[in-house]
Motif scaffolding. Structure first.
Motif, PDB file in Angstrom:
ATOM      1  N   LEU A   1     -42.220 -50.513 -27.988  1.00  0.00           N
ATOM      2  CA  LEU A   1     -43.318 -50.131 -28.868  1.00  0.00           C
ATOM      3  C   LEU A   1     -43.002 -48.821 -29.589  1.00  0.00           C
ATOM      4  O   LEU A   1     -43.191 -48.698 -30.802  1.00  0.00           O
ATOM      5  CB  LEU A   1     -44.601 -49.972 -28.054  1.00  0.00           C
ATOM      6  CG  LEU A   1     -45.758 -49.464 -28.903  1.00  0.00           C
ATOM      7  CD1 LEU A   1     -46.262 -50.561 -29.816  1.00  0.00           C
ATOM      8  CD2 LEU A   1     -46.877 -48.926 -28.038  1.00  0.00           C
TER       9      LEU A   1
ATOM     10  N   MET B   1     -40.179 -47.636 -30.287  1.00  0.00           N
ATOM     11  CA  MET B   1     -39.185 -47.898 -31.320  1.00  0.00           C
ATOM     12  C   MET B   1     -39.831 -48.588 -32.527  1.00  0.00           C
ATOM     13  O   MET B   1     -39.519 -48.273 -33.668  1.00  0.00           O
ATOM     14  CB  MET B   1     -38.072 -48.768 -30.749  1.00  0.00           C
ATOM     15  CG  MET B   1     -37.154 -47.979 -29.811  1.00  0.00           C
ATOM     16  SD  MET B   1     -35.919 -49.040 -29.053  1.00  0.00           S
ATOM     17  CE  MET B   1     -34.662 -47.829 -28.656  1.00  0.00           C
ATOM     18  N   ALA B   2     -40.767 -49.528 -32.264  1.00  0.00           N
ATOM     19  CA  ALA B   2     -41.424 -50.243 -33.354  1.00  0.00           C
ATOM     20  C   ALA B   2     -42.200 -49.280 -34.245  1.00  0.00           C
ATOM     21  O   ALA B   2     -42.219 -49.438 -35.462  1.00  0.00           O
ATOM     22  CB  ALA B   2     -42.350 -51.313 -32.792  1.00  0.00           C
TER      23      ALA B   2
ATOM     24  N   PRO C   1     -35.221 -53.066 -29.870  1.00  0.00           N
ATOM     25  CA  PRO C   1     -36.696 -53.083 -29.879  1.00  0.00           C
ATOM     26  C   PRO C   1     -37.282 -54.488 -29.755  1.00  0.00           C
ATOM     27  O   PRO C   1     -38.315 -54.661 -29.107  1.00  0.00           O
ATOM     28  CB  PRO C   1     -37.056 -52.440 -31.217  1.00  0.00           C
ATOM     29  CG  PRO C   1     -35.808 -52.369 -32.007  1.00  0.00           C
ATOM     30  CD  PRO C   1     -34.689 -52.347 -31.020  1.00  0.00           C
ATOM     31  N   ILE C   2     -36.628 -55.479 -30.356  1.00  0.00           N
ATOM     32  CA  ILE C   2     -37.185 -56.842 -30.294  1.00  0.00           C
ATOM     33  C   ILE C   2     -37.175 -57.353 -28.849  1.00  0.00           C
ATOM     34  O   ILE C   2     -38.169 -57.857 -28.340  1.00  0.00           O
ATOM     35  CB  ILE C   2     -36.386 -57.799 -31.196  1.00  0.00           C
ATOM     36  CG1 ILE C   2     -36.518 -57.347 -32.652  1.00  0.00           C
ATOM     37  CG2 ILE C   2     -36.878 -59.230 -31.052  1.00  0.00           C
ATOM     38  CD1 ILE C   2     -35.563 -58.025 -33.599  1.00  0.00           C
TER      39      ILE C   2
ATOM     40  N   LEU D   1     -39.710 -55.350 -26.776  1.00  0.00           N
ATOM     41  CA  LEU D   1     -41.105 -55.728 -27.024  1.00  0.00           C
ATOM     42  C   LEU D   1     -41.431 -57.065 -26.374  1.00  0.00           C
ATOM     43  O   LEU D   1     -42.540 -57.284 -25.907  1.00  0.00           O
ATOM     44  CB  LEU D   1     -41.349 -55.841 -28.534  1.00  0.00           C
ATOM     45  CG  LEU D   1     -41.659 -54.554 -29.269  1.00  0.00           C
ATOM     46  CD1 LEU D   1     -41.649 -54.791 -30.765  1.00  0.00           C
ATOM     47  CD2 LEU D   1     -43.002 -54.008 -28.835  1.00  0.00           C
TER      48      LEU D   1
ATOM     49  N   LEU E   1     -37.248 -54.672 -37.898  1.00  0.00           N
ATOM     50  CA  LEU E   1     -36.808 -54.579 -36.508  1.00  0.00           C
ATOM     51  C   LEU E   1     -35.426 -55.204 -36.367  1.00  0.00           C
ATOM     52  O   LEU E   1     -34.722 -54.971 -35.396  1.00  0.00           O
ATOM     53  CB  LEU E   1     -37.801 -55.302 -35.585  1.00  0.00           C
ATOM     54  CG  LEU E   1     -39.142 -54.603 -35.379  1.00  0.00           C
ATOM     55  CD1 LEU E   1     -40.168 -55.562 -34.784  1.00  0.00           C
ATOM     56  CD2 LEU E   1     -38.980 -53.387 -34.478  1.00  0.00           C
TER      57      LEU E   1
ATOM     58  N   ARG F   1     -39.949 -48.156 -40.557  1.00  0.00           N
ATOM     59  CA  ARG F   1     -41.025 -48.707 -39.736  1.00  0.00           C
ATOM     60  C   ARG F   1     -42.128 -47.674 -39.547  1.00  0.00           C
ATOM     61  O   ARG F   1     -43.306 -47.972 -39.565  1.00  0.00           O
ATOM     62  CB  ARG F   1     -40.506 -49.124 -38.351  1.00  0.00           C
ATOM     63  CG  ARG F   1     -39.598 -50.319 -38.341  1.00  0.00           C
ATOM     64  CD  ARG F   1     -39.478 -50.895 -36.930  1.00  0.00           C
ATOM     65  NE  ARG F   1     -38.848 -50.018 -35.962  1.00  0.00           N
ATOM     66  CZ  ARG F   1     -37.534 -49.955 -35.749  1.00  0.00           C
ATOM     67  NH1 ARG F   1     -36.710 -50.732 -36.434  1.00  0.00           N
ATOM     68  NH2 ARG F   1     -37.048 -49.132 -34.856  1.00  0.00           N
TER      69      ARG F   1
ATOM     70  N   HIS G   1     -49.895 -54.312 -26.889  1.00  0.00           N
ATOM     71  CA  HIS G   1     -48.888 -53.268 -26.633  1.00  0.00           C
ATOM     72  C   HIS G   1     -49.462 -51.869 -26.670  1.00  0.00           C
ATOM     73  O   HIS G   1     -48.981 -50.994 -27.387  1.00  0.00           O
ATOM     74  CB  HIS G   1     -47.737 -53.368 -27.641  1.00  0.00           C
ATOM     75  CG  HIS G   1     -46.732 -54.402 -27.258  1.00  0.00           C
ATOM     76  ND1 HIS G   1     -46.023 -54.352 -26.093  1.00  0.00           N
ATOM     77  CD2 HIS G   1     -46.302 -55.508 -27.900  1.00  0.00           C
ATOM     78  CE1 HIS G   1     -45.208 -55.380 -26.028  1.00  0.00           C
ATOM     79  NE2 HIS G   1     -45.359 -56.124 -27.111  1.00  0.00           N
TER      80      HIS G   1
END
Lengths: 513, 239
Positions: free
Chosen positions: A423, A425-426, A506-507, A510, B57, B84, B96
């Motif tokens: 998260l 990183m997102a 990150p993918i 997550l 991403l 991002r 999240h």
């Protein structure tokens, strides 16, 4: 930097505000994470803190033990040289620079010989009524007049105060004390005590470093010059004559039917040799040797005690003393010395048992006591070194366990917080942000564990000192070392988890559950 | 002006030497600023892959991607993180949220990173504004566990808005919510889209949910199957 140690919340916030933004983020996020998992943080911290505390306490204990041993050995006086009249030494012991006398009973004793010797000597020694310590006499006994050695085992009083003066002028000699030793009965009121009398010099207090004046003072050089009848009591003699811890200064005792004024009491500062009935130092009384000479109408000395200016010069000084005395006593090349020079350093610890037992027979009791003392010091130092090594090993193991603990917790926390990392990183955390957050967490744990550990360690050291009576030296340096070690532990333990966190995709992060 | 321009987008996952999955097979799409687009498709249609690439991403295997006029297809990790942070707000199916942080702290999260990194006070103030925008001001100090699912998702939306991005990317935002609560969330998107002119791209497999958008794109096997405007919604259609 030191000037700006933050003192309050505002100042800390100002400091944080002045930081580069990246470092500020790392610090803030690390702090938040640690705060959000208080139990985990506390447990990790404790793990490290105990390692650091062990290290801290080890350093304090080790230094304390070393200090204590150093003091004790110094108090025992390794630079003391003892010159005694007569020459009867045992096999295995070599005179320094002198010629060895033919041994009288030193040849390697066969088993059982010692017991036979003792059986032979004792009845003879006690048969003479004069030698019964409980018998009352109105005159000095032979043993009292001439010393134990002269009366029992044949010493010769070959030393004089002129010898002492000559020795004092040698280079490398710090202090010289003449000695004439007698066994006397001391009277104080209706109490009496059979003890050792040392006619000596004012320098003796400098030589016997374990001496401390509990009351009053040592006799002065003026009193020495005037042969004054003053006496300094050893603590044991005082206990017997005046009662435990009484201050007898100004009161009178009677020796040889002569009145002596008590001017002081000496006690031992050395816990290895606290003074006990029958010892030579504190179950004893000290008077100016000039007074003894005047009363006994004597000029000879039983011993001269010398200290070398430094313990490194002991051998050199004892050689020159030997040469000087041989010359003064007119001893030829092939003749044996009529005196004995004993240095504490010259006596090797690993000597066999028999010569030492024989030494006892030779009446050289003070010497034996010092040997014992030195052996004790050596043993103590060896065992303290072993203990230090052991404690250090324990401390290192605890530290390693602490470090593994931090590393483990950080790795677990990375794994546990994979989704959180994803998260972060997102929403824009860069590789460096994530890495430095975890490294900072680890370093903060290290620092906090370090501070806590230093405090626990210092407290533990003090508790150990007060409850077990062990010498402890808590130093700032030990604290700093322990803290830095903790900090380094935090850094090292944090590197791998931080790297692992920073490298997450990150993918994947997550999507993980 | 186009918020997003994608041309011939290909994404191939190499699982082993003999096994490759072509998730996107030359997809071309243009989304205008202020559009509310839904991306519809069954699982395996490539919609998640599209979302990852649009959300910076992931990188496409080939093809072009322009976000707000900037070519972002070949940017490195840290540059994509920066994009991002500044341009995109994410809303996920499972919210999240940081479990042990308050709603306000969760909303502050994007402001901890990126180029600007405002101070504590400014961060707090902006987070409060974002919570206001999703009508959750009264829940600022609550932990996620003290909030309902709909409230949690609104906190997540507030977090997505925190850095005032131009694009909101929502991945099955109603998937974990009941229909009524889901509708609230969709209304929130529609409102943000119409009031702020925010570009919203919402990925879903639910046709009814997709109808909330002003335009719907359907994916099948990594390509666009249909692309149609939906009339009758309050949303502003793309210019």
């Amino acid at each position: 930097m030191l000037k700006r140690i933050p003192l309050n919340r505002d100042q800390i916030q100002n400091l944080v505000r002045e930081m580069p933004a990246e470092r500020r983020t790392a610090l803030e996020t690390a702090f938040q994470s640690l705060r959000r998992y208080p139990l985990r943080t506390a447990l990790t911290l404790l793990g490290l803190a105990f390692g650091v505390a062990a290290l801290m306490a080890t350093i304090a204990l080790g230094r304390g033990a070393q200090g204590a041993i150093r003091d004790q050995v110094r108090a025992a006086g390794l630079n003391v040289i003892e010159i005694t009249a007569g020459n009867y030494r045992t096999r295995g012991e070599r005179p320094i620079g002198g010629v060895e006398a033919p041994t009288r009973h030193g040849a390697a004793l066969p088993p059982g010989a010692l017991e036979r010797l003792l059986r032979k000597i004792e009845p003879v020694a006690l048969a003479h009524p004069e030698n019964d310590p409980m018998e009352k006499h109105d005159h000095p006994t032979a043993a009292e007049r001439l010393g134990d050695s002269a009366a029992g085992l044949g010493a010769a009083a070959t030393l004089t105060s002129d010898d002492a003066e000559a020795i004092a002028s040698l280079s490398g000699v710090a202090h010289v004390a003449s000695g004439i030793h007698e066994s006397v009965r001391v009277f104080a009121g209706d109490r009496r005590w059979f003890t050792r009398l040392h006619g000596t010099d004012v320098d003796l207090v400098q030589i016997r470093r374990s001496f401390a004046m509990q009351h009053g003072r040592f006799f002065s050089s003026g009193e020495l010059r005037r042969s004054s009848q003053v006496v300094v009591l050893g603590s044991v003699a005082r206990d017997q004559l005046f009662g435990q811890n009484e201050d007898p200064v100004g009161r009178e005792v009677t020796i040889w039917n002569q009145a002596f004024e008590v001017v002081g009491v000496v006690v031992s500062t050395n816990w290895m040799n606290p003074g006990a009935p029958g010892d030579d130092e504190f179950d004893a009384v000290y008077t100016p040797f000039t007074a003894v000479h005047r009363l006994l109408n004597a000029t000879n000395l039983n011993s001269i005690t010398v200290t070398a200016a430094s313990s490194g010069r002991v051998t050199e000084v004892s050689r020159s003393i030997t040469d000087l005395l041989r010359e003064r006593h007119g001893i030829g090349e092939t003749q044996a010395d009529d005196f004995t020079v004993t240095t504490q350093a010259s006596e090797v610890l690993g000597k066999g048992l028999h010569p030492k037992v024989a030494e006892t027979l030779a009446g050289n009791i003070p010497n034996l006591e010092r040997t014992t003392l030195r052996q004790l010091a050596a043993t103590l130092e060896r065992s303290s070194r072993t203990m230090s090594a052991l404690l250090l090993a324990i401390a290192l193991v605890s530290l390693i366990v602490g470090a593994i603990g931090i590393s483990n917790v950080m790795l677990l926390s990375v794994r546990e917080r994979i989704r959180e990392i994803g998260l972060r990183m997102a929403v824009g955390a860069q590789t460096g942000d994530v890495g430095s957050q975890f490294l900072t967490e680890s370093v903060l744990l290290g620092a906090a564990g370090g501070v806590l550990g230093v405090v626990i360690g210092a407290v533990a050291a003090v508790v150990v000192e007060s409850s077990f009576g062990l010498a402890v030296e808590v130093s700032v340096v030990a604290g700093l070392i322990s803290f830095v070690v903790a900090l380094l532990t935090g850094v090292i333990a944090g590197v791998s988890p931080a790297r692992r966190a920073a490298r997450l995709d990150p993918i994947v992060a997550l999507g993980s559950e | 002006m186009a918020a997003i321009e994608v041309r011939d987008l290909v994404k191939t996952y190499v699982l082993s030497e003999t096994h490759r999955v072509e998730a996107l097979r030359g997809l071309t799409l243009s989304v205008n600023k202020g559009e509310f687009l839904s991306v519809l498709g069954p699982s395996g249609s490539g919609k998640s892959t599209l979302m990852h690439i649009l959300g910076c991403l992931d990188q496409p295997t080939s093809g072009e991607y322009r976000l707000m006029g900037r070519d972002v297809a070949r940017l490195g990790n840290d540059e994509r993180a920066r994009i991002r942070n500044e341009e995109i707000g994410f809303v996920f199916q499972s919210f999240h949220l940081l479990a042990r942080a308050s709603a306000l702290e969760n909303v502050e999260l994007p402001m901890l990173y990126g180029a600007k990194r405002p101070g504590r006070e400014e961060r707090r103030q902006k987070a409060a504004e974002a919570l206001e925008a999703v009508r959750l001001s009264d829940r600022a100090t609550h932990a996620p566990s003290q909030l309902s699912g709909g409230q949690q998702q609104r906190v997540a939306i507030a977090r997505a808005l925190a850095n005032r991005p131009g694009l909101l990317l929502a991945d099955e935002p109603t998937g974990n919510l009941d229909t009524r609560t889901g509708r609230e969330i969709l209304d929130t998107f529609a409102r943000l889209n119409s009031e702020r002119g925010l570009t919203v791209i919402m990925i879903t497999h639910d046709r009814q949910v997709a109808q909330y958008a002003s335009r719907s794109v359907e994916l099948r096997d990594g390509r666009i199957l249909t692309d149609e405007a939906i009339s009758g919604n309050g949303a502003t259609p793309g210019a």
